[in-house]
Design a protein around this motif. Sequence first.
Motif, PDB file in Angstrom:
ATOM      1  N   THR A   1       0.349  -2.846  -8.840  1.00  0.00           N
ATOM      2  CA  THR A   1       1.111  -2.284  -9.963  1.00  0.00           C
ATOM      3  C   THR A   1       2.573  -2.741  -9.997  1.00  0.00           C
ATOM      4  O   THR A   1       3.262  -2.580 -10.995  1.00  0.00           O
ATOM      5  CB  THR A   1       1.127  -0.743  -9.890  1.00  0.00           C
TER       6      THR A   1
ATOM      7  N   THR B   1       2.306  -0.441   2.303  1.00  0.00           N
ATOM      8  CA  THR B   1       1.574  -1.249   1.325  1.00  0.00           C
ATOM      9  C   THR B   1       0.387  -0.504   0.706  1.00  0.00           C
ATOM     10  O   THR B   1      -0.022   0.545   1.181  1.00  0.00           O
ATOM     11  CB  THR B   1       1.031  -2.538   1.978  1.00  0.00           C
ATOM     12  N   LYS B   2      -0.155  -1.096  -0.328  1.00  0.00           N
ATOM     13  CA  LYS B   2      -1.379  -0.623  -1.005  1.00  0.00           C
ATOM     14  C   LYS B   2      -1.225   0.809  -1.523  1.00  0.00           C
ATOM     15  O   LYS B   2      -2.179   1.602  -1.510  1.00  0.00           O
ATOM     16  CB  LYS B   2      -2.599  -0.760  -0.079  1.00  0.00           C
ATOM     17  N   ALA B   3      -0.013   1.130  -1.984  1.00  0.00           N
ATOM     18  CA  ALA B   3       0.288   2.482  -2.455  1.00  0.00           C
ATOM     19  C   ALA B   3      -0.567   2.878  -3.650  1.00  0.00           C
ATOM     20  O   ALA B   3      -0.783   4.067  -3.905  1.00  0.00           O
ATOM     21  CB  ALA B   3       1.769   2.594  -2.808  1.00  0.00           C
ATOM     22  N   ASP B   4      -1.089   1.886  -4.374  1.00  0.00           N
ATOM     23  CA  ASP B   4      -1.947   2.193  -5.536  1.00  0.00           C
ATOM     24  C   ASP B   4      -3.256   2.855  -5.132  1.00  0.00           C
ATOM     25  O   ASP B   4      -3.945   3.436  -5.953  1.00  0.00           O
ATOM     26  CB  ASP B   4      -2.236   0.897  -6.318  1.00  0.00           C
ATOM     27  N   LYS B   5      -3.605   2.752  -3.848  1.00  0.00           N
ATOM     28  CA  LYS B   5      -4.890   3.317  -3.402  1.00  0.00           C
ATOM     29  C   LYS B   5      -4.808   4.810  -3.090  1.00  0.00           C
ATOM     30  O   LYS B   5      -5.811   5.415  -2.733  1.00  0.00           O
ATOM     31  CB  LYS B   5      -5.388   2.560  -2.182  1.00  0.00           C
TER      32      LYS B   5
ATOM     33  N   TYR C   1       4.954   0.488  -1.666  1.00  0.00           N
ATOM     34  CA  TYR C   1       4.789  -0.710  -2.489  1.00  0.00           C
ATOM     35  C   TYR C   1       3.343  -0.884  -2.927  1.00  0.00           C
ATOM     36  O   TYR C   1       2.413  -0.541  -2.195  1.00  0.00           O
ATOM     37  CB  TYR C   1       5.195  -1.954  -1.697  1.00  0.00           C
ATOM     38  N   SER C   2       3.169  -1.402  -4.120  1.00  0.00           N
ATOM     39  CA  SER C   2       1.844  -1.841  -4.543  1.00  0.00           C
ATOM     40  C   SER C   2       1.941  -3.226  -5.162  1.00  0.00           C
ATOM     41  O   SER C   2       2.659  -3.429  -6.146  1.00  0.00           O
ATOM     42  CB  SER C   2       1.235  -0.889  -5.566  1.00  0.00           C
TER      43      SER C   2
END
Length: 193
Positions: free
Chosen positions: A175, A142-146, A171-172
């Motif tokens: 986005t 999770t929180k791949a946008d970070k 996954y994000s």
Amino acid sequence: MKVSSAEFTKSAFNQTHWTIDGLPEIAFLGRSNVGKSSLLNSLLQRKGLARTSNTPGRTQSINFFLVNESFYFVDLPGYGFAKVSKAMRADWGKMAEEYLAERRELVLSIQLVDSRHKPTELDSQLHEWLVYHKKAHIIVATKADKLSNNKLNMSLQEIETALPESKIIAYSAVTGKGRDALWHEILNSLEKK
Ligand SMILES: Nc1nc2c(ncn2[C@@H]2O[C@H](COP(=O)(O)OP(=O)(O)OP(=O)(O)O)[C@@H](O)[C@H]2O)c(=O)[nH]1
Ligand SMILES: [Mg+2]
């Protein structure tokens, strides 16, 4: 995937509260604050359907969400947040392990880990449990946008080393990255049912 309807059905605090219509279920598992409720909302593109929060331990019950009137998303309580973390046998253990072990309707367990951190001891225990009991499962980072792409790739390799032999999807919920890939897996497991 077109989500034409998604609604909260019920919260379960013990087995007598589980749904009884026999529809297949996809479960979301992972430590507190990892992003389970956010992932569920993101897949369904319904903001606020499952409650999200910065306070770990927000989701205390097993919550059932009926999707397209044909299957359930099941949001399980997060583990590993209480300081008294007697591993998975504590509060989390009772409810969630009972559900995982006994639920026949369960067709896929989605195990969430934070893409920014190495999987924890409890993440590993859960993963080993799923593998040992031959439960269909997939890992979502999770929180791949970070993370930058570079860091994300390194992190995915670390996760693969720690939690081997499982499919991993980055996954994000911000986005929508990974959304199509994860839906693909979910629909596959529903078809196999
Ligand atoms: N940037 C970013 N933040 C996220 C993402 N997913 C979740 N978050 C944030 O992480 C926090 C926890 O998210 P939740 O979805 O409530 O986590 P949870 O696993 O359901 O937590 P519990 O119900 O307490 O077990 C919230 O502040 C979310 O906004 C993501 O993909 N990207
Ligand atoms: Mg939650």
